[in-house]
Design a protein around this motif. Structure first.
Motif, PDB file in Angstrom:
ATOM      1  N   VAL A 130       0.909  -1.025  -0.006  1.00  0.00           N
ATOM      2  CA  VAL A 130      -0.041   0.053   0.044  1.00  0.00           C
ATOM      3  C   VAL A 130       0.905   1.173   0.036  1.00  0.00           C
ATOM      4  CG1 VAL A 130      -1.840   1.257   1.370  1.00  0.00           C
ATOM      5  CG2 VAL A 130      -1.550  -1.333   1.307  1.00  0.00           C
ATOM      6  N   CYS A 131       0.897   1.983  -1.106  1.00  0.00           N
ATOM      7  CA  CYS A 131       1.621   3.157  -1.213  1.00  0.00           C
ATOM      8  C   CYS A 131       1.226   4.208  -0.178  1.00  0.00           C
ATOM      9  CB  CYS A 131       1.225   3.906  -2.429  1.00  0.00           C
ATOM     10  SG  CYS A 131       2.305   5.557  -2.835  1.00  0.00           S
ATOM     11  N   THR A 132       2.327   4.831   0.745  1.00  0.00           N
ATOM     12  CA  THR A 132       2.231   5.560   1.831  1.00  0.00           C
ATOM     13  C   THR A 132       1.747   7.079   1.081  1.00  0.00           C
ATOM     14  OG1 THR A 132       4.301   6.154   1.973  1.00  0.00           O
ATOM     15  CG2 THR A 132       3.664   4.085   3.443  1.00  0.00           C
ATOM     16  N   HIS A 133       1.801   7.231  -0.002  1.00  0.00           N
ATOM     17  CA  HIS A 133       0.965   8.672  -0.371  1.00  0.00           C
ATOM     18  C   HIS A 133      -0.655   8.477  -0.239  1.00  0.00           C
ATOM     19  CE1 HIS A 133       0.187  11.479  -3.873  1.00  0.00           C
ATOM     20  NE2 HIS A 133       0.407  12.031  -2.749  1.00  0.00           N
ATOM     21  N   LEU A 134      -1.246   7.913  -1.148  1.00  0.00           N
ATOM     22  CA  LEU A 134      -2.670   7.735  -1.155  1.00  0.00           C
ATOM     23  C   LEU A 134      -3.221   6.420  -1.064  1.00  0.00           C
ATOM     24  CD1 LEU A 134      -3.383  10.988  -3.319  1.00  0.00           C
ATOM     25  CD2 LEU A 134      -3.555  10.579  -0.823  1.00  0.00           C
ATOM     26  N   GLY A 135      -2.244   5.631  -1.016  1.00  0.00           N
ATOM     27  CA  GLY A 135      -2.861   4.103  -0.788  1.00  0.00           C
ATOM     28  C   GLY A 135      -3.012   3.110  -1.937  1.00  0.00           C
ATOM     29  N   CYS A 136      -2.468   3.501  -3.115  1.00  0.00           N
ATOM     30  CA  CYS A 136      -2.602   2.686  -4.481  1.00  0.00           C
ATOM     31  C   CYS A 136      -1.649   1.449  -4.215  1.00  0.00           C
ATOM     32  CB  CYS A 136      -1.962   3.423  -5.518  1.00  0.00           C
ATOM     33  SG  CYS A 136      -3.006   4.672  -6.283  1.00  0.00           S
ATOM     34  N   VAL A 137      -1.599   0.283  -4.922  1.00  0.00           N
ATOM     35  CA  VAL A 137      -0.919  -0.813  -4.883  1.00  0.00           C
ATOM     36  C   VAL A 137       0.313  -0.576  -5.705  1.00  0.00           C
ATOM     37  CG1 VAL A 137      -0.880  -3.322  -5.019  1.00  0.00           C
ATOM     38  CG2 VAL A 137      -2.897  -2.021  -4.248  1.00  0.00           C
ATOM     39  N   PHE A 154       7.294   0.518  -7.679  1.00  0.00           N
ATOM     40  CA  PHE A 154       7.083   2.072  -8.519  1.00  0.00           C
ATOM     41  C   PHE A 154       5.369   2.176  -8.191  1.00  0.00           C
ATOM     42  CE2 PHE A 154       5.635   3.733 -12.536  1.00  0.00           C
ATOM     43  CZ  PHE A 154       5.901   5.088 -12.186  1.00  0.00           C
ATOM     44  N   CYS A 155       4.914   3.094  -7.960  1.00  0.00           N
ATOM     45  CA  CYS A 155       3.718   3.490  -7.681  1.00  0.00           C
ATOM     46  C   CYS A 155       3.295   4.316  -8.897  1.00  0.00           C
ATOM     47  CB  CYS A 155       3.287   4.108  -6.184  1.00  0.00           C
ATOM     48  SG  CYS A 155       1.413   4.376  -6.106  1.00  0.00           S
ATOM     49  N   PRO A 156       2.391   4.009  -9.828  1.00  0.00           N
ATOM     50  CA  PRO A 156       2.205   4.793 -10.964  1.00  0.00           C
ATOM     51  C   PRO A 156       1.189   5.869 -10.714  1.00  0.00           C
ATOM     52  CG  PRO A 156       1.257   2.715 -11.153  1.00  0.00           C
ATOM     53  CD  PRO A 156       1.775   2.744  -9.809  1.00  0.00           C
ATOM     54  N   CYS A 157       0.474   5.758  -9.465  1.00  0.00           N
ATOM     55  CA  CYS A 157      -0.492   6.943  -9.218  1.00  0.00           C
ATOM     56  C   CYS A 157      -0.212   8.134  -9.476  1.00  0.00           C
ATOM     57  CB  CYS A 157      -1.267   6.425  -8.068  1.00  0.00           C
ATOM     58  SG  CYS A 157      -2.250   5.125  -8.094  1.00  0.00           S
ATOM     59  N   HIS A 158       1.177   8.295  -8.664  1.00  0.00           N
ATOM     60  CA  HIS A 158       1.669   9.587  -8.717  1.00  0.00           C
ATOM     61  C   HIS A 158       3.167   9.695  -8.953  1.00  0.00           C
ATOM     62  CE1 HIS A 158      -2.179   9.861  -6.468  1.00  0.00           C
ATOM     63  NE2 HIS A 158      -2.253  11.014  -7.336  1.00  0.00           N
ATOM     64  N   GLY A 159       3.660   8.582  -8.955  1.00  0.00           N
ATOM     65  CA  GLY A 159       5.324   8.558  -9.227  1.00  0.00           C
ATOM     66  C   GLY A 159       6.140   8.188  -8.139  1.00  0.00           C
ATOM     67  N   SER A 160       5.697   7.430  -7.296  1.00  0.00           N
ATOM     68  CA  SER A 160       6.628   7.401  -5.908  1.00  0.00           C
ATOM     69  C   SER A 160       7.352   5.920  -6.276  1.00  0.00           C
ATOM     70  CB  SER A 160       5.626   6.826  -4.519  1.00  0.00           C
ATOM     71  OG  SER A 160       5.218   8.112  -4.274  1.00  0.00           O
ATOM     72  N   VAL A 161       8.609   6.136  -5.831  1.00  0.00           N
ATOM     73  CA  VAL A 161       9.469   5.242  -6.300  1.00  0.00           C
ATOM     74  C   VAL A 161      10.082   4.578  -4.790  1.00  0.00           C
ATOM     75  CG1 VAL A 161      11.514   4.472  -7.509  1.00  0.00           C
ATOM     76  CG2 VAL A 161      10.039   6.226  -8.464  1.00  0.00           C
ATOM     77  N   GLY A 171       9.289  10.933  -5.330  1.00  0.00           N
ATOM     78  CA  GLY A 171       7.854  11.086  -5.386  1.00  0.00           C
ATOM     79  C   GLY A 171       7.355  11.409  -4.172  1.00  0.00           C
ATOM     80  N   PRO A 172       6.206  11.564  -4.250  1.00  0.00           N
ATOM     81  CA  PRO A 172       5.188  12.363  -2.908  1.00  0.00           C
ATOM     82  C   PRO A 172       5.225  11.529  -1.833  1.00  0.00           C
ATOM     83  CG  PRO A 172       3.729  11.596  -4.729  1.00  0.00           C
ATOM     84  CD  PRO A 172       5.038  11.151  -5.394  1.00  0.00           C
ATOM     85  N   ALA A 173       5.327  10.084  -1.850  1.00  0.00           N
ATOM     86  CA  ALA A 173       4.994   9.278  -0.637  1.00  0.00           C
ATOM     87  C   ALA A 173       5.928   9.810   0.390  1.00  0.00           C
ATOM     88  CB  ALA A 173       5.059   7.643  -0.964  1.00  0.00           C
TER      89      ALA A 173
HETATM   90 FE1  FES Z   1       1.244   6.181  -4.583  1.00  0.00          FE
HETATM   91 FE2  FES Z   1       0.140   8.543  -4.885  1.00  0.00          FE
HETATM   92  S1  FES Z   1      -0.629   6.740  -4.313  1.00  0.00           S
HETATM   93  S2  FES Z   1       2.186   7.761  -5.443  1.00  0.00           S
END
Ligand code: FES
Length: 193
Positions: A130-137, A154-161, A171-173
């Motif tokens: 679970v991405c610590t930015h907004l919770g995407c996988v 790599f989280c493609p939602c907003h580019g967290s690496v 990225g934003p996480a």
């Molecule tokens: Fe993963 Fe935003 S939810 S970068």
């Protein structure tokens, strides 16, 4: 002697009278009604209380056992823990070396690989998916998925690496992927939760 016209005779046993016996009977009826309401309250409360206790299903779901024996170095699997994805990754010696080579003081959420793994099982990286930015996988656990420039996730939602220790590198996480509570119950079985 004749009876006074302004007074009524009191007849014992008459239902409309206010004799002591009549008052006692009404009191009893009132008490019985209140008692019945009290019993009803207890009867309706009991099912509510038993519904609040966790069921056997919920207790079973609170931990997850995973046999990791089939996960080869360089591979990862996605499992489910408390209805959320969890990544179990068998790090290669190269990935361990890359994680250990990082100067921790430069990290946004400073943690060593050692702090994120168990002693004697440093090759097993177990994190929530679970991405610590907004919770995407994030991607990177599945076969052929993009791992990002730091070789982790790599989280493609907003580019967290994330790197090979699943630490946030770009990225934003704000935080590393969370390491859940877990323990090895044998060399090949992990109990999460
Ligand atoms: Fe993963 Fe935003 S939810 S970068």
């Amino acid at each position: 002697m004749s009876q006074d016209a302004g007074t009524e005779a009191v007849v014992p046993g008459d239902a409309n009278t206010t004799t002591g016996e009549g008052v006692r009977r009404r009191d009893f009826i009132n008490i019985a009604a209140v008692s019945a309401a009290g019993v009803g309250g207890v009867v309706t409360l009991l099912p509510l209380i038993s519904q609040m206790a966790p069921s056997a299903d919920v207790l079973a779901e609170s931990s997850t056992e995973i046999d990791v024996s089939a996960i080869q170095p360089g591979q990862a699997i996605k499992a489910v823990f408390r209805k959320q994805p969890v990544f179990v990754r068998n790090l290669t010696p190269k990935e361990i070396g890359e994680a250990e080579a990082v100067d921790v003081s430069t990290l946004r959420d400073p943690q060593t690989l050692k702090e994120r793994t168990k002693e004697g099982h440093e090759n097993w990286l177990i994190t929530m998916g679970v991405c610590t930015h907004l919770g995407c996988v994030p991607l990177g656990a599945g076969e052929g998925e993009v791992k990002g420039e730091f070789g982790g996730y790599f989280c493609p939602c907003h580019g967290s690496v994330y790197d090979t220790a699943a630490r946030i590198r770009k990225g934003p996480a704000p935080k590393n992927l969370q390491v859940p509570e877990y323990a090895f119950t044998s060399d090949t079985v992990v109990k999460i939760g």
